[in-house]
Design a protein around this motif. Structure first.
Motif, PDB file in Angstrom:
ATOM      1  N   GLU A   1       0.827  -1.207   0.000  1.00 32.91           N
ATOM      2  CA  GLU A   1       0.000   0.000   0.000  1.00 32.91           C
ATOM      3  C   GLU A   1       0.864   1.261   0.000  1.00 32.91           C
ATOM      4  N   GLY A   2       0.540   2.155  -0.924  1.00 32.78           N
ATOM      5  CA  GLY A   2       1.249   3.422  -1.014  1.00 32.78           C
ATOM      6  C   GLY A   2       2.592   3.347  -1.709  1.00 32.78           C
ATOM      7  N   VAL A   3       3.001   2.144  -2.101  1.00 35.12           N
ATOM      8  CA  VAL A   3       4.309   1.969  -2.741  1.00 35.12           C
ATOM      9  C   VAL A   3       4.146   1.405  -4.146  1.00 35.12           C
ATOM     10  N   GLY A   4       3.443   0.295  -4.252  1.00 36.57           N
ATOM     11  CA  GLY A   4       3.254  -0.358  -5.538  1.00 36.57           C
ATOM     12  C   GLY A   4       3.275  -1.864  -5.397  1.00 36.57           C
ATOM     13  N   THR A   5       3.425  -2.513  -6.516  1.00 35.99           N
ATOM     14  CA  THR A   5       3.373  -3.970  -6.574  1.00 35.99           C
ATOM     15  C   THR A   5       4.771  -4.543  -6.764  1.00 35.99           C
ATOM     16  N   VAL A   6       5.079  -5.564  -5.971  1.00 35.66           N
ATOM     17  CA  VAL A   6       6.325  -6.311  -6.149  1.00 35.66           C
ATOM     18  C   VAL A   6       5.961  -7.736  -6.542  1.00 35.66           C
ATOM     19  N   ARG A   7       6.864  -8.398  -7.202  1.00 40.34           N
ATOM     20  CA  ARG A   7       6.663  -9.802  -7.589  1.00 40.34           C
ATOM     21  C   ARG A   7       7.628 -10.654  -6.787  1.00 40.34           C
TER      22      ARG A   7
ATOM     23  N   ALA B   1      16.821 -11.417   5.528  1.00 40.49           N
ATOM     24  CA  ALA B   1      17.182 -10.534   4.416  1.00 40.49           C
ATOM     25  C   ALA B   1      17.617 -11.351   3.202  1.00 40.49           C
ATOM     26  N   GLN B   2      18.375 -12.414   3.424  1.00 36.58           N
ATOM     27  CA  GLN B   2      18.813 -13.261   2.314  1.00 36.58           C
ATOM     28  C   GLN B   2      17.619 -13.915   1.634  1.00 36.58           C
ATOM     29  N   ALA B   3      16.677 -14.412   2.428  1.00 37.75           N
ATOM     30  CA  ALA B   3      15.509 -15.083   1.865  1.00 37.75           C
ATOM     31  C   ALA B   3      14.702 -14.129   0.979  1.00 37.75           C
ATOM     32  N   LEU B   4      14.482 -12.903   1.460  1.00 42.68           N
ATOM     33  CA  LEU B   4      13.722 -11.949   0.646  1.00 42.68           C
ATOM     34  C   LEU B   4      14.512 -11.525  -0.591  1.00 42.68           C
ATOM     35  N   ALA B   5      15.815 -11.431  -0.474  1.00 46.41           N
ATOM     36  CA  ALA B   5      16.630 -11.098  -1.649  1.00 46.41           C
ATOM     37  C   ALA B   5      16.481 -12.185  -2.719  1.00 46.41           C
ATOM     38  N   TRP B   6      16.464 -13.434  -2.304  1.00 49.86           N
ATOM     39  CA  TRP B   6      16.240 -14.524  -3.261  1.00 49.86           C
ATOM     40  C   TRP B   6      14.839 -14.470  -3.839  1.00 49.86           C
ATOM     41  N   ALA B   7      13.851 -14.176  -2.998  1.00 55.35           N
ATOM     42  CA  ALA B   7      12.446 -14.284  -3.394  1.00 55.35           C
ATOM     43  C   ALA B   7      11.950 -13.118  -4.239  1.00 55.35           C
ATOM     44  N   LEU B   8      12.542 -11.946  -4.100  1.00 56.56           N
ATOM     45  CA  LEU B   8      12.070 -10.792  -4.863  1.00 56.56           C
ATOM     46  C   LEU B   8      12.485 -10.919  -6.327  1.00 56.56           C
ATOM     47  N   VAL B   9      11.487 -11.010  -7.181  1.00 55.07           N
ATOM     48  CA  VAL B   9      11.715 -11.158  -8.615  1.00 55.07           C
ATOM     49  C   VAL B   9      11.738  -9.783  -9.288  1.00 55.07           C
ATOM     50  N   ASP B  10      10.790  -8.925  -8.887  1.00 52.84           N
ATOM     51  CA  ASP B  10      10.701  -7.587  -9.463  1.00 52.84           C
ATOM     52  C   ASP B  10      10.161  -6.624  -8.425  1.00 52.84           C
ATOM     53  N   PRO B  11      10.981  -5.716  -7.929  1.00 56.20           N
ATOM     54  CA  PRO B  11      12.362  -5.485  -8.323  1.00 56.20           C
ATOM     55  C   PRO B  11      13.299  -6.482  -7.636  1.00 56.20           C
ATOM     56  N   GLN B  12      14.410  -6.760  -8.274  1.00 57.24           N
ATOM     57  CA  GLN B  12      15.429  -7.592  -7.636  1.00 57.24           C
ATOM     58  C   GLN B  12      16.214  -6.711  -6.676  1.00 57.24           C
ATOM     59  N   LEU B  13      16.431  -7.207  -5.455  1.00 55.70           N
ATOM     60  CA  LEU B  13      17.178  -6.464  -4.446  1.00 55.70           C
ATOM     61  C   LEU B  13      18.336  -7.308  -3.930  1.00 55.70           C
ATOM     62  N   THR B  14      19.410  -6.645  -3.556  1.00 55.81           N
ATOM     63  CA  THR B  14      20.521  -7.322  -2.893  1.00 55.81           C
ATOM     64  C   THR B  14      20.171  -7.484  -1.413  1.00 55.81           C
TER      65      THR B  14
END
Length: 104
Positions: free
Chosen positions: A19-25, A49-62
């Motif tokens: 909410e208020g930011v947008g959509t992530v995949r 943090a590592q798990a979310l870095a792996w799981a975020l497809v768009d945007p990809q984050l370190t």
């Protein structure tokens, strides 16, 4: 059966509205990733943090970018992402089931 089909990535993906930011995949984690997280948690490492870095497809984050996200996002936003990733990975509720087994 095509043997190579077994070795193609096939983790489920979905969009999560922040909410208020947008959509992530995000996508589910592989068995190897989940195992690595379990081993890292036992070593006292910050594996969330590592798990979310792996799981975020768009945007990809370190991992460092995910840590920056932790500093500004609400607990509920991060919880929503974690729960969605756990569902897609097939491990939703697994910790509660294991705790119940060991208490019984």
């Amino acid at each position: 059966m095509d043997k190579e089909a077994l070795f193609r990535p096939r983790c489920k993906e979905t969009d999560v509205e922040i909410e208020g930011v947008g959509t992530v995949r995000v996508r589910g984690l592989t068995r190897a990733e989940v195992k690595t997280i379990g081993e890292g948690v036992n070593d006292g490492k910050d594996m969330e943090a590592q798990a979310l870095a792996w799981a975020l497809v768009d945007p990809q984050l370190t991992v460092d970018e995910v840590r920056r996200l932790f500093e500004v996002a609400s607990f509920g936003e991060i919880q929503l992402l974690n729960e969605t990733v756990n569902e897609l990975s097939g491990i939703a509720g697994l910790a509660q089931k294991e705790a119940y087994k060991s208490a019984g």
